[in-house]
Write a protein that holds these residues in place. Structure first.
Motif, short mmCIF file in Angstrom:
data_model
loop_
_atom_site.label_atom_id
_atom_site.label_comp_id
_atom_site.label_asym_id
_atom_site.label_seq_id
_atom_site.Cartn_x
_atom_site.Cartn_y
_atom_site.Cartn_z
N ASN A 1 15.15 -18.24 5.34
CA ASN A 1 15.10 -18.76 6.72
C ASN A 1 14.67 -17.72 7.75
O ASN A 1 14.74 -17.98 8.95
N PHE A 2 14.24 -16.54 7.29
CA PHE A 2 13.66 -15.55 8.18
C PHE A 2 12.16 -15.46 7.87
O PHE A 2 11.75 -15.62 6.72
N VAL A 3 11.36 -15.16 8.87
CA VAL A 3 9.97 -14.78 8.63
C VAL A 3 9.91 -13.27 8.76
O VAL A 3 10.16 -12.71 9.83
N ILE A 4 9.63 -12.59 7.65
CA ILE A 4 9.71 -11.13 7.64
C ILE A 4 8.32 -10.52 7.52
O ILE A 4 7.40 -11.11 6.95
N ASN A 5 8.18 -9.31 8.08
CA ASN A 5 6.95 -8.54 7.93
C ASN A 5 6.91 -7.90 6.55
O ASN A 5 7.94 -7.43 6.04
N VAL A 6 5.74 -7.86 5.96
CA VAL A 6 5.54 -7.15 4.69
C VAL A 6 4.55 -6.02 4.96
O VAL A 6 3.49 -6.24 5.54
N ILE A 7 4.92 -4.81 4.53
CA ILE A 7 4.10 -3.64 4.83
C ILE A 7 3.69 -2.92 3.56
O ILE A 7 4.28 -3.12 2.49
N ASP A 8 2.69 -2.07 3.71
CA ASP A 8 2.31 -1.11 2.68
C ASP A 8 2.38 0.26 3.35
O ASP A 8 1.65 0.51 4.31
N ILE A 9 3.28 1.13 2.88
CA ILE A 9 3.50 2.40 3.59
C ILE A 9 2.27 3.29 3.57
O ILE A 9 2.18 4.26 4.34
N ARG A 10 1.30 2.98 2.70
CA ARG A 10 0.08 3.79 2.68
C ARG A 10 -0.67 3.71 4.01
O ARG A 10 -1.37 4.65 4.39
N PHE A 11 -0.53 2.60 4.73
CA PHE A 11 -1.17 2.49 6.04
C PHE A 11 -0.55 3.48 7.03
O PHE A 11 -1.24 4.03 7.88
N PHE A 12 0.76 3.70 6.93
CA PHE A 12 1.42 4.65 7.82
C PHE A 12 1.07 6.09 7.45
O PHE A 12 1.11 6.98 8.30
N LEU A 13 0.77 6.33 6.17
CA LEU A 13 0.52 7.68 5.68
C LEU A 13 -0.96 8.00 5.56
O LEU A 13 -1.33 9.06 5.06
N ASN A 14 -1.82 7.07 6.02
CA ASN A 14 -3.27 7.26 5.96
C ASN A 14 -3.76 7.52 4.54
O ASN A 14 -4.59 8.41 4.29
N ILE A 15 -3.23 6.76 3.60
CA ILE A 15 -3.65 6.83 2.20
C ILE A 15 -4.47 5.58 1.89
O ILE A 15 -4.14 4.48 2.35
N GLU A 16 -5.53 5.75 1.12
CA GLU A 16 -6.38 4.62 0.76
C GLU A 16 -5.57 3.55 0.03
O GLU A 16 -4.77 3.85 -0.85
N VAL A 17 -5.80 2.29 0.40
CA VAL A 17 -5.06 1.18 -0.20
C VAL A 17 -5.97 0.42 -1.16
O VAL A 17 -6.97 -0.17 -0.74
#
Length: 349
Positions: free
Chosen positions: A75-91
């Motif tokens: 019943n929550f809409v949650i964000n999904v992240i990839d920490i590589r975006f925060f660390l400037n690593i190629e995804v």
């Protein structure tokens, strides 16, 4: 009891990070560790609600690029992240084999995409080092030394605050990272529907309570689980030394960083099929009744949460009860009963 972590505010960035003193407070806790790319990372197990295979995500056009999608979870809409975006690593592109951690803080729930969940770590404050590089976003809290490996400890509270800032991140075509073939899309969509059909988590006083966490495993084709509060560590494989004159269900002993631990062959102890490759099978290190014990199993499955009111009546046997979760019947191992059984203790070595 809910575990709280004190926070300090960084004056220049406005971000929050865990005080180093908290590692002394958390040293009795365990961490869940996982692989993303070539590196290994970990988060406190207390903050992990669930582990699942990556489902299909919603992606509205206005999402910042550090969020790879939205997921309806309990019943929550949650964000999904990839920490590589925060660390400037190629995804790299995602696949149906990626795994998703559902993380909770005191305020929010969000998902972290991983390549593979590896297991559970004990936490020893003496093994914590400062990071040897500058992380302006403070996503990496510190380094942890484990079995000659370096594991990055993730600061989930820094991520929580970064999500509040709606940082646009670098320009990436997020949708192109997800599988485009029909079979993969179908599999991931089914996972999303399964998640949506699950019952809601309970909320009390505005706080999310994650009770009754279990780690599940297999013995042959049967599914079992152990309450996470008993689990100190999970090892994928280990060297076991046979001890002459012990019962056949005692596989031997193992040396865990200077601590000699009895290895219990669960199949023999429970009178099940006894086919094992003892040097390849994983072990679960549990502690109860002042005894630390290694349980030899066939395969580790997943970490999940199950509500207490859905669990059957407790038993005094080696199996405390049974319940059905995601259409699978799980038998709960009675760790208290097993560790209090005098016949498993090796007294002469």
């Amino acid at each position: 009891m809910k575990h709280y972590i004190r926070q300090k505010k960084a004056e220049e960035t406005g971000l929050y990070y865990m005080s180093s003193n908290n590692y002394l407070e958390q040293k009795k806790n365990t961490h869940l560790y996982f692989r993303i790319g070539e590196n290994k990372y970990a988060v406190n197990s207390d903050n992990v609600l669930e582990i699942m295979k990556l489902p299909a995500l919603d992606y509205p056009q206005k999402l910042p690029n550090n969020i790879i999608g939205l997921l309806k979870y309990n019943n929550f809409v949650i964000n999904v992240i990839d920490i590589r975006f925060f660390l400037n690593i190629e995804v790299p592109p995602y696949s149906i084999h990626n795994e998703l951690l559902i993380i909770k803080t005191d305020e929010v729930i969000f998902g972290i995409v991983t390549d593979k969940v590896l297991g559970i770590l004990p936490f020893d404050a003496a093994q914590v080092d400062a990071i040897p590089f500058v992380d302006n976003k403070m996503v990496i809290e510190s380094l942890y030394k484990f079995n000659q490996e370096t594991i990055f400890i993730i600061n989930i509270y820094a991520i929580e605050n970064l999500l509040k800032q709606h940082d646009a991140g670098r320009e990436v075509d997020i949708l192109s990272l997800f599988p485009q073939d029909d079979e993969s899309k179908s599999i991931m969509t089914k996972r999303t529907l399964d998640i949506a059909s699950k019952s809601s988590l309970k909320l009390a006083s505005g706080e999310l309570h994650a009770k009754n966490k279990y780690i599940s495993f297999n013995l042959d084709n049967d599914s079992y689980c152990i309450e996470l509060s008993y689990v100190k560590e999970v090892l994928k494989d280990t060297s076991i030394t046979h001890v002459p004159g012990t019962p056949d269900f005692i596989e031997g002993i193992m040396n865990l960083r200077g601590d000699y631990i009895t290895v219990l062959n669960l199949k023999k102890f429970l009178s099940l099929n006894t086919n094992y490759n003892k040097d390849k099978n994983p072990v679960i290190i549990v502690k109860c009744n002042e005894l630390k014990l290694a349980l030899l199993i066939d395969r580790i499955n997943e970490l999940f949460e199950f509500q207490e009111d859905n669990i059957g009546e407790q038993s005094e046997s080696y199996f405390s009860n049974e319940f059905i979760y995601n259409e699978t019947l799980y038998t709960v191992l009675n760790v208290d009963r097993i560790t209090s059984d005098k016949k498993i203790i090796i007294t002469d070595m």
